[in-house]
Design a protein around this motif. Structure first.
Motif, PDB file in Angstrom:
ATOM      1  N   GLY A   1     -44.050 -19.902  -7.007  1.00 57.25           N
ATOM      2  CA  GLY A   1     -42.611 -19.667  -7.140  1.00 57.25           C
ATOM      3  C   GLY A   1     -42.311 -18.609  -8.184  1.00 57.25           C
ATOM      4  O   GLY A   1     -41.481 -17.723  -7.968  1.00 57.25           O
ATOM      5  N   LYS A   2     -43.012 -18.681  -9.316  1.00 59.58           N
ATOM      6  CA  LYS A   2     -42.797 -17.691 -10.369  1.00 59.58           C
ATOM      7  C   LYS A   2     -43.247 -16.307  -9.912  1.00 59.58           C
ATOM      8  O   LYS A   2     -42.591 -15.302 -10.210  1.00 59.58           O
ATOM      9  N   ALA A   3     -44.342 -16.257  -9.172  1.00 59.61           N
ATOM     10  CA  ALA A   3     -44.836 -14.973  -8.665  1.00 59.61           C
ATOM     11  C   ALA A   3     -43.845 -14.366  -7.667  1.00 59.61           C
ATOM     12  O   ALA A   3     -43.577 -13.164  -7.691  1.00 59.61           O
ATOM     13  N   LYS A   4     -43.306 -15.220  -6.804  1.00 66.97           N
ATOM     14  CA  LYS A   4     -42.300 -14.736  -5.858  1.00 66.97           C
ATOM     15  C   LYS A   4     -41.079 -14.195  -6.595  1.00 66.97           C
ATOM     16  O   LYS A   4     -40.510 -13.176  -6.214  1.00 66.97           O
ATOM     17  N   GLY A   5     -40.672 -14.886  -7.629  1.00 66.59           N
ATOM     18  CA  GLY A   5     -39.525 -14.447  -8.405  1.00 66.59           C
ATOM     19  C   GLY A   5     -39.785 -13.111  -9.074  1.00 66.59           C
ATOM     20  O   GLY A   5     -38.940 -12.221  -9.067  1.00 66.59           O
ATOM     21  N   ALA A   6     -40.976 -12.958  -9.646  1.00 68.82           N
ATOM     22  CA  ALA A   6     -41.330 -11.699 -10.310  1.00 68.82           C
ATOM     23  C   ALA A   6     -41.423 -10.560  -9.298  1.00 68.82           C
ATOM     24  O   ALA A   6     -40.975  -9.443  -9.559  1.00 68.82           O
ATOM     25  N   ALA A   7     -41.997 -10.819  -8.145  1.00 65.55           N
ATOM     26  CA  ALA A   7     -42.137  -9.798  -7.111  1.00 65.55           C
ATOM     27  C   ALA A   7     -40.761  -9.402  -6.586  1.00 65.55           C
ATOM     28  O   ALA A   7     -40.493  -8.240  -6.313  1.00 65.55           O
ATOM     29  N   GLY A   8     -39.880 -10.362  -6.452  1.00 69.22           N
ATOM     30  CA  GLY A   8     -38.530 -10.089  -5.952  1.00 69.22           C
ATOM     31  C   GLY A   8     -37.729  -9.231  -6.911  1.00 69.22           C
ATOM     32  O   GLY A   8     -36.923  -8.410  -6.484  1.00 69.22           O
ATOM     33  N   ASP A   9     -37.968  -9.392  -8.187  1.00 68.72           N
ATOM     34  CA  ASP A   9     -37.259  -8.584  -9.175  1.00 68.72           C
ATOM     35  C   ASP A   9     -37.686  -7.123  -9.129  1.00 68.72           C
ATOM     36  O   ASP A   9     -36.917  -6.238  -9.487  1.00 68.72           O
ATOM     37  N   ARG A  10     -38.901  -6.870  -8.686  1.00 70.33           N
ATOM     38  CA  ARG A  10     -39.430  -5.511  -8.665  1.00 70.33           C
ATOM     39  C   ARG A  10     -39.086  -4.760  -7.377  1.00 70.33           C
ATOM     40  O   ARG A  10     -39.224  -3.558  -7.314  1.00 70.33           O
TER      41      ARG A  10
ATOM     42  N   MET B   1     -35.205 -16.191  -2.734  1.00 69.25           N
ATOM     43  CA  MET B   1     -34.725 -17.562  -2.782  1.00 69.25           C
ATOM     44  C   MET B   1     -35.871 -18.555  -2.606  1.00 69.25           C
ATOM     45  O   MET B   1     -35.772 -19.680  -3.017  1.00 69.25           O
ATOM     46  N   GLY B   2     -36.977 -18.127  -2.029  1.00 67.34           N
ATOM     47  CA  GLY B   2     -38.118 -19.007  -1.838  1.00 67.34           C
ATOM     48  C   GLY B   2     -38.738 -19.456  -3.143  1.00 67.34           C
ATOM     49  O   GLY B   2     -39.381 -20.497  -3.201  1.00 67.34           O
ATOM     50  N   GLU B   3     -38.542 -18.657  -4.185  1.00 68.23           N
ATOM     51  CA  GLU B   3     -39.149 -19.029  -5.467  1.00 68.23           C
ATOM     52  C   GLU B   3     -38.565 -20.335  -5.995  1.00 68.23           C
ATOM     53  O   GLU B   3     -39.284 -21.155  -6.564  1.00 68.23           O
ATOM     54  N   LEU B   4     -37.276 -20.557  -5.797  1.00 66.96           N
ATOM     55  CA  LEU B   4     -36.663 -21.796  -6.278  1.00 66.96           C
ATOM     56  C   LEU B   4     -37.197 -23.008  -5.527  1.00 66.96           C
ATOM     57  O   LEU B   4     -37.458 -24.060  -6.127  1.00 66.96           O
ATOM     58  N   LYS B   5     -37.386 -22.845  -4.234  1.00 65.12           N
ATOM     59  CA  LYS B   5     -37.906 -23.933  -3.417  1.00 65.12           C
ATOM     60  C   LYS B   5     -39.328 -24.292  -3.847  1.00 65.12           C
ATOM     61  O   LYS B   5     -39.658 -25.466  -4.021  1.00 65.12           O
ATOM     62  N   ASP B   6     -40.176 -23.274  -4.024  1.00 70.11           N
ATOM     63  CA  ASP B   6     -41.551 -23.519  -4.444  1.00 70.11           C
ATOM     64  C   ASP B   6     -41.606 -24.137  -5.829  1.00 70.11           C
ATOM     65  O   ASP B   6     -42.385 -25.062  -6.084  1.00 70.11           O
ATOM     66  N   THR B   7     -40.793 -23.627  -6.730  1.00 71.87           N
ATOM     67  CA  THR B   7     -40.781 -24.144  -8.091  1.00 71.87           C
ATOM     68  C   THR B   7     -40.326 -25.605  -8.116  1.00 71.87           C
ATOM     69  O   THR B   7     -40.921 -26.439  -8.798  1.00 71.87           O
ATOM     70  N   ALA B   8     -39.299 -25.923  -7.351  1.00 78.56           N
ATOM     71  CA  ALA B   8     -38.788 -27.295  -7.307  1.00 78.56           C
ATOM     72  C   ALA B   8     -39.812 -28.244  -6.690  1.00 78.56           C
ATOM     73  O   ALA B   8     -40.037 -29.349  -7.200  1.00 78.56           O
ATOM     74  N   LYS B   9     -40.446 -27.815  -5.593  1.00 77.58           N
ATOM     75  CA  LYS B   9     -41.474 -28.649  -4.967  1.00 77.58           C
ATOM     76  C   LYS B   9     -42.636 -28.867  -5.931  1.00 77.58           C
ATOM     77  O   LYS B   9     -43.191 -29.958  -6.021  1.00 77.58           O
TER      78      LYS B   9
END
Length: 60
Positions: A50-59, A1-9
Motif C-alpha cells: 500500500g505504501k509503495a502504491k502511494g509513493a508510486a502514485g505521487d510520482r 486509491m488502492g493504497e488505502l485498501k491494501d494498507t487497511a487490509k
C-alpha cells in the motif's frame, strides 16, 4: 486509491495475527501461534504494498 485498501487490509491482518499469537500462547497452542505470526507477516507485506502504491502514485 488502492493504497488505502491494501494498507487497511494489512493493518487488519496484523491485528488479527497478533490476537491469534496471543491466543496460541495463552492456550499453549504452537500451531495457532505460528498461524498468527504468518498472518501478521502477511499484514506487514500488505501495508508495504500500500505504501509503495502511494509513493508510486505521487510520482506519476
Amino acid at each position: 486509491m488502492g493504497e488505502l485498501k491494501d494498507t487497511a487490509k494489512g493493518l487488519g491482518n496484523e491485528i488479527a495475527g497478533n490476537a491469534k499469537q496471543a491466543a496460541g500462547e495463552a492456550k499453549n497452542d504452537p500451531d495457532k501461534k505460528a498461524e498468527g505470526q504468518a498472518q501478521e507477516t502477511k499484514g506487514e507485506v500488505q501495508q508495504g504494498v500500500g505504501k509503495a502504491k502511494g509513493a508510486a502514485g505521487d510520482r506519476i
